[in-house]
Enzyme design. Structure first.
Site, PDB file in Angstrom:
ATOM      1  N   GLY A  28       0.891  -1.061  -0.159  1.00  0.00           N
ATOM      2  CA  GLY A  28      -0.077   0.361  -0.104  1.00  0.00           C
ATOM      3  C   GLY A  28       0.779   0.668  -0.071  1.00  0.00           C
ATOM      4  N   ASN A  29       0.296   2.299   0.009  1.00  0.00           N
ATOM      5  CA  ASN A  29       0.821   3.596  -0.020  1.00  0.00           C
ATOM      6  C   ASN A  29       0.408   4.574   1.325  1.00  0.00           C
ATOM      7  OD1 ASN A  29      -1.363   5.044  -0.949  1.00  0.00           O
ATOM      8  ND2 ASN A  29      -0.872   4.090  -2.432  1.00  0.00           N
ATOM      9  N   ARG A  30       0.865   5.202   1.660  1.00  0.00           N
ATOM     10  CA  ARG A  30       0.735   5.931   2.730  1.00  0.00           C
ATOM     11  C   ARG A  30      -0.172   8.106   2.670  1.00  0.00           C
ATOM     12  NH1 ARG A  30       4.612   5.680   6.058  1.00  0.00           N
ATOM     13  NH2 ARG A  30       7.210   5.426   5.306  1.00  0.00           N
ATOM     14  N   SER A  31      -1.286   7.965   1.157  1.00  0.00           N
ATOM     15  CA  SER A  31      -2.365   8.112   0.864  1.00  0.00           C
ATOM     16  C   SER A  31      -3.435   8.774   1.542  1.00  0.00           C
ATOM     17  CB  SER A  31      -2.739   8.185  -0.689  1.00  0.00           C
ATOM     18  OG  SER A  31      -3.850   8.965  -0.511  1.00  0.00           O
ATOM     19  N   ALA A  74      -3.822   7.975  -5.239  1.00  0.00           N
ATOM     20  CA  ALA A  74      -2.532   6.936  -5.296  1.00  0.00           C
ATOM     21  C   ALA A  74      -2.768   5.742  -5.411  1.00  0.00           C
ATOM     22  CB  ALA A  74      -1.663   7.495  -3.962  1.00  0.00           C
TER      23      ALA A  74
END
Ligand SMILES: Cc1cc2nc3c(=O)[nH]c(=O)nc-3n(C[C@H](O)[C@H](O)[C@H](O)COP(=O)(O)O)c2cc1C
Length: 412
Positions: free
Chosen positions: A211-214, A278
């Protein structure tokens, strides 16, 4: 309709020329009453030629026609755009030392002010008290927009775009002024808007994902601002755990492929698509059906093969081009970090060219920057312009409004 367009001495006086054109092109009769300071910014010949009428700043011209009384008395609408801090103060205190301030005292029709000034002047208690006084007497004070100001700075205090002012004036005259005074402009009324928000998750197995931090804060703020301004909004939310206002259709998704499907479906009849989410650029080639176990050999590690996800923005642009359609207006986001190959803006400009979108919002990201924060700084890149407009540092709500201030006039 007989309109008096008051113009006071702010840098945004040039925008009043476009507002004047909008009135005259729609058949309205406009008398321009600038202040002396306004003529430092745009000269009397411009106002006179565009309105087809003589222009005066003071009460001593054509005295036999008693213009200081007649102009206000015979108007159906008086709108002052831009309204300086000084003009608001004079109006609030009933001063009458030039033609515009006299006109404001003699007008019995709806009166609207569109303040424009630097944020400090706008937020000053004196200005806010003057605005409150004017509103308490029934005047309509249109909230200034948030965005680029005189120089490279930005914040609250920008004159809204002429189209938005024109729409606000019509709403005021038609009796819908309560919606305009102090409230966000309804310049997106009738528009269909799709906003994606959050960060996608690409499963590795039933319990793990890449995943990502958005957080989705910026996308949700953009969706909320569009809804406040009258748009019908679909929010495609990738793993967003923030409250979303009633009235916004939310389509929850998890992966980039789901995001793509949902956005493409919603975009088919949209006026604007804002891709604030994102999406992961890559996803695991294989998703294990059961939880991946540690091996008995601690040195064995785990190799994960990744495949590239589709580029959703490029797909939207290609589809629109293939249909030969003008809509939707497509906004891409670039979350970039600088590196040895170039600055944040170098990478962002290259990405803007690759994507083919109409507007790109550039965020500088990294540890403790942007993701999950309430405040941010963004740079707006517009197709056909080399200049980037910087918004911030400011709240994500203010960035959302600045974004719609930029997009709204481009939609026609
Ligand atoms: C370059 C420049 C830009 C200005 N922009 C603004 C502005 O946007 N808003 C404002 O309230 N005053 C602005 N001012 C200050 C006004 O021009 C000044 O207060 C003037 O007295 C206003 O006169 P008026 O209200 O009679 O038009 C600016 C002044 C300069 C020199």
């Amino acid at each position: 309709m007989r309109v008096v367009l008051g113009v006071s001495g702010g840098i945004a006086a040039y925008k009043a020329c476009s507002l004047l054109r909008l009135f005259t092109e729609h058949g309205h009769d406009v008398t321009v009453v600038p202040t002396a300071a306004a003529l430092q910014f745009v000269g009397a010949p411009t106002w006179s030629a565009l309105s087809g009428k003589p222009v005066s700043t003071e009460v001593w011209t054509a005295v036999h026609e008693v213009p200081h009384v007649r102009i206000g008395q015979s108007a159906d609408l008086v709108v002052v755009a831009p309204a300086t801090a000084d003009l608001l103060a004079k109006a609030a205190h009933g001063l009458a030392d030039d033609l515009l301030t006299n006109t404001l005292l003699t007008a019995r029709c709806p009166v609207a002010f569109a303040p424009a000034m630097h944020t400090e002047m706008w937020e000053h208690p004196a200005t806010q008290a003057n605005v409150a006084t004017l509103r308490s007497r029934g005047a309509h004070v249109i909230e200034p927009a948030v965005g680029r100001l005189t120089g490279k700075d930005s914040g609250a205090g920008r004159l809204p775009e002429p189209e938005a002012l024109y729409a606000a004036c019509l709403a005021i005259v038609s009796g819908d002024g309560a919606a305009v005074a102090g409230a966000p402009l309804r310049d997106l009324e009738g528009r269909r808007v799709v906003v994606s928000a959050g960060g996608t998750r690409e499963p590795l197995d039933p319990v793990r994902y890449l995943g990502n931090r958005s957080s989705g804060k910026q996308g949700v703020a953009i969706a909320r601002a569009a809804a406040d301004r009258g748009a019908k909004v679909t929010l495609v939310a990738a793993n967003v755990s923030l409250p979303v206002p009633d009235g916004i259709d939310v389509v929850p998704v998890e992966t980039t492929l789901e995001l793509q499907r949902a956005v493409e479906e919603a975009a088919s009849d949209a006026d604007v698509v804002v891709m604030a989410a994102a999406p992961a650029d890559f996803r695991p080639a294989l998703v294990s059906e059961s939880k991946i176990k540690k091996s008995s050999d601690p040195d064995a590690g785990l190799r994960v093969e990744l495949v590239e996800n589709p580029d959703i923005v490029r797909g939207l642009v290609a589809d629109r081009d293939a249909r030969g359609a003008a809509t939707p207006f497509i906004v891409s986001f670039a979350a970039e970090t600088g590196d040895a190959h170039g600055s944040v803006m170098d990478h962002a400009r290259a990405k803007f060219v690759r994507k083919g979108s109409d507007l790109q919002v550039v965020n500088e990201v990294g540890t403790d920057l942007t993701f999950g924060k309430d405040d941010t700084t963004v740079h707006l890149l517009r197709r056909g312009s080399d200049e980037a407009t910087t918004v911030g540092p400011t709240s994500k709500d203010a960035v959302a409004d600045a974004l719609w201030d930029t997009i709204s006039p481009l939609l026609d």
